[in-house]
Design an enzyme around this catalytic site. Structure first.
Site, short mmCIF file in Angstrom:
data_model
loop_
_atom_site.label_atom_id
_atom_site.label_comp_id
_atom_site.label_asym_id
_atom_site.label_seq_id
_atom_site.Cartn_x
_atom_site.Cartn_y
_atom_site.Cartn_z
CG ASP A 156 -1.10 1.88 2.00
OD1 ASP A 156 -1.37 0.46 2.27
OD2 ASP A 156 -2.11 2.34 1.31
CG HIS A 157 -1.43 -3.17 6.33
ND1 HIS A 157 -2.90 -2.65 5.84
CD2 HIS A 157 -1.58 -4.19 5.85
CE1 HIS A 157 -3.56 -3.62 5.28
NE2 HIS A 157 -2.82 -4.78 5.48
CG HIS B 294 -4.36 -1.28 1.01
ND1 HIS B 294 -3.73 -0.36 2.07
CD2 HIS B 294 -5.21 -1.87 1.48
CE1 HIS B 294 -4.00 -0.55 3.22
NE2 HIS B 294 -5.34 -1.49 2.85
C1 BG6 Z 1 -7.29 -3.43 5.49
C2 BG6 Z 1 -8.84 -3.30 5.03
O1 BG6 Z 1 -6.84 -2.01 4.99
O2 BG6 Z 1 -6.74 -4.32 4.53
C3 BG6 Z 1 -9.43 -4.39 5.12
O3 BG6 Z 1 -9.32 -2.61 5.65
C4 BG6 Z 1 -8.61 -5.93 4.41
O4 BG6 Z 1 -10.75 -4.71 4.76
C5 BG6 Z 1 -7.04 -5.48 4.85
O5 BG6 Z 1 -9.05 -7.22 4.78
C6 BG6 Z 1 -6.28 -6.40 3.86
O6 BG6 Z 1 -4.94 -6.48 4.33
P1 BG6 Z 1 -4.00 -7.87 4.09
O7 BG6 Z 1 -2.73 -7.42 4.43
O8 BG6 Z 1 -4.68 -8.95 4.65
O9 BG6 Z 1 -3.86 -7.83 2.36
#
Ligand code: BG6
Length: 495
Positions: free
Chosen positions: A180-181, A243
């Protein structure tokens, strides 16, 4: 440079010609290499269907460094660690050949048999790949083997359980790294520290002092080239199940008794277990969905979601979600956690606002309505930092108050070396730290919660589109808070 203390491994990337590898993985490995976090004892094997050669692959990696980081210093040396192998995930030979290649690389790069299998590709193959890695002996090396899985982890609780079962046949829970980045983001990792390293917050961090918590993750981008994936997913699966609920868990969890993976994860799981499960008929009271229509942003005309691709012309998929999440435990009873996320919103911004309860009497403002509650704002992106909103005396005569802000901005460690989420997570995986990856129990509780909402939405067709591109979402998202006597502390207006 080889260093005894840097981790060593062969990293196998399934889906190496894809977008994620190009935008995030190659630049992250490069940054780990440049910063000396990994030495020379590593190799990367890229797998995909295309009949590429090592040279084509390496050129691609170099381009990705240019695009993502505007640099490719030492690129020749760096990309010499990259190998490409055309791969068909359904064919036995693919796996046996891969095993041979990895074994050769292990002796060239002295990686002690450590293997990372990174699945950055279509989720329908996750289970069968994990299974085949075991079946064809790719896990039988002298070192450790780890499986990294990108989202989505399932489509609902049922399919997530099936996928987990399939994977667990081949890998133990502690070998599985579910990405989960958001858990790799600097300020998301900081939530725990801000809370538990500061007496002034921890003592107030409960329903006696906090009136509500607001978590917003807004994006300017629309669906882009991902219509096929996104339309099947929608904002609730794409952002909320993972997230957003992870941020809720970090904000709501009890302090861990130790900073170990197990202790931290078990506190997060407990918080997720306490999420109030909604009855189907309550969903409309607690959740709002939206889909963007046309609009303008920064002077540019934008089309609505349904016009983004032919197959979307009558889509019922939500591109926006706002919700009120209740946590039924002693600490949080009665405190709403409002979440909000969507595409094509006014700005790209992720932030958390913790709103403290009002003082009992208004002595220092002329009107009750002018009163300013104390807010703690955790800025996750694009700015990283924290701001505390207080009230202080207006300079000069009288004793009326005005709101002031105490701010801390994290400008990063040093420019280009500021670790990005993927860089941190890849490194954690290489050193065997699963803390910032989602445990199966967290995934399961999050799905159980969001499934109720999705099931209800599936039954009732929405009246879409219901917000203009470039806005902060449908009006109903504002009403969600207004009916509780609150309002969104909007970014643009306050900072
Ligand atoms: C991803 C989603 O997990 O997170 C995308 O699949 C989204 O749709 C992205 O744009 C958002 O990540 P960040 O780091 O740009 O907030």
């Amino acid at each position: 440079m080889t260093n005894l203390h840097t981790p060593k491994a062969v990293i196998v990337i399934f889906g190496a010609t894809g977008d994620l590898a190009k935008r995030k993985l190659f630049p992250s490995i490069y940054k780990l290499y440049k910063s000396g976090k990994i030495g020379d004892d590593f190799a990367v094997v890229g797998l995909a269907r295309r009949p590429w050669t090592n040279d084509v692959f390496r050129t691609n990696v170099r381009e990705s460094l240019q695009n993502a980081l505007s640099m490719e210093e030492d690129a020749e040396e760096f990309t010499s660690h990259f190998y490409y192998h055309p791969f068909d995930v359904t064919q036995a030979e693919s796996y046996t050949e891969l095993n041979g290649l990895i074994t050769d690389l292990e002796s060239t790069y002295k990686t002690d048999g450590n293997r990372i299998f990174y699945l950055a590709m279509a989720p329908e193959y996750f289970g069968s790949i994990a299974h085949r890695l075991e079946e064809y002996g790719l896990k039988n090396s002298d070192g450790w083997t780890r499986l990294v899985i990108e989202k989505p982890f399932g489509h609902d609780l049922k399919s997530a359980k099936e996928l987990n079962k399939e994977i667990r046949v081949a890998f133990n829970e502690d070998q599985i790294y579910r990405i989960d980045h958001y858990l790799g983001k600097e300020m998301v990792q900081n939530i725990e520290v801000i809370r538990f390293a500061n007496g002034i917050f921890e003592h107030l961090w409960n329903n006696r002092s906090i009136s509500n918590v607001q978590i917003t993750s807004s994006e300017e981008l629309g669906v882009e080239e991902r219509a096929r994936y996104y339309d099947h997913s929608g904002a609730a699966r794409d952002m909320v199940q993972n997230h957003m609920l992870q941020m809720v868990a970090l904000l709501a969890m009890e302090p861990p008794i130790k900073l170990t993976t197990d202790e931290i994860r078990s506190e997060k799981v407990k918080a997720l277990r306490a999420l109030r499960q909604l009855e189907p008929e309550e969903v409309d009271e607690y959740f709002v969905r939206g889909q963007y229509g046309k609009g303008t942003m920064k002077g540019k005309e934008l089309v609505g979601y349904r016009e983004e691709a032919d197959e979307l012309h009558d889509s019922n998929t939500e591109t926006f979600v706002a919700g009120k999440v209740m946590i039924d435990n002693y600490r949080w009873a009665g405190v709403p956690f409002y979440i909000r996320t969507g595409k094509r919103m006014a700005e790209k911004c992720t932030k958390i606002v913790v709103e403290f309860k009002d003082i009992p009497m208004n002595l220092y403002y002329k009107e009750e309505a002018e009163k300013h509650p104390n807010l703690l704002v955790i800025n996750i992106q694009p700015n990283e930092g924290i701001t505390l909103y207080l009230n202080a005396k207006k300079s000069g005569m009288g004793s009326m108050a005005e709101p002031i802000q105490l701010s801390y901005t994290n400008n990063g460690v040093s420019g280009i070396n500021t670790p990005e989420a993927y860089e941190k997570l890849l490194f954690d995986c290489m050193i065997g730290d699963t803390t910032n990856f989602t445990h199966w129990d967290e995934v399961a509780h999050s799905w159980a919660f969001i499934d109720t909402v999705l099931n209800r939405w599936q039954e009732v067709k929405a009246d879409f589109p219901n917000y203009t591109s470039g806005s902060m979402g449908p009006d109903a998202a504002n009403q969600l808070l207004e009916k509780d006597g609150f309002h969104w502390w909007d970014v643009a207006k306050n900072e």
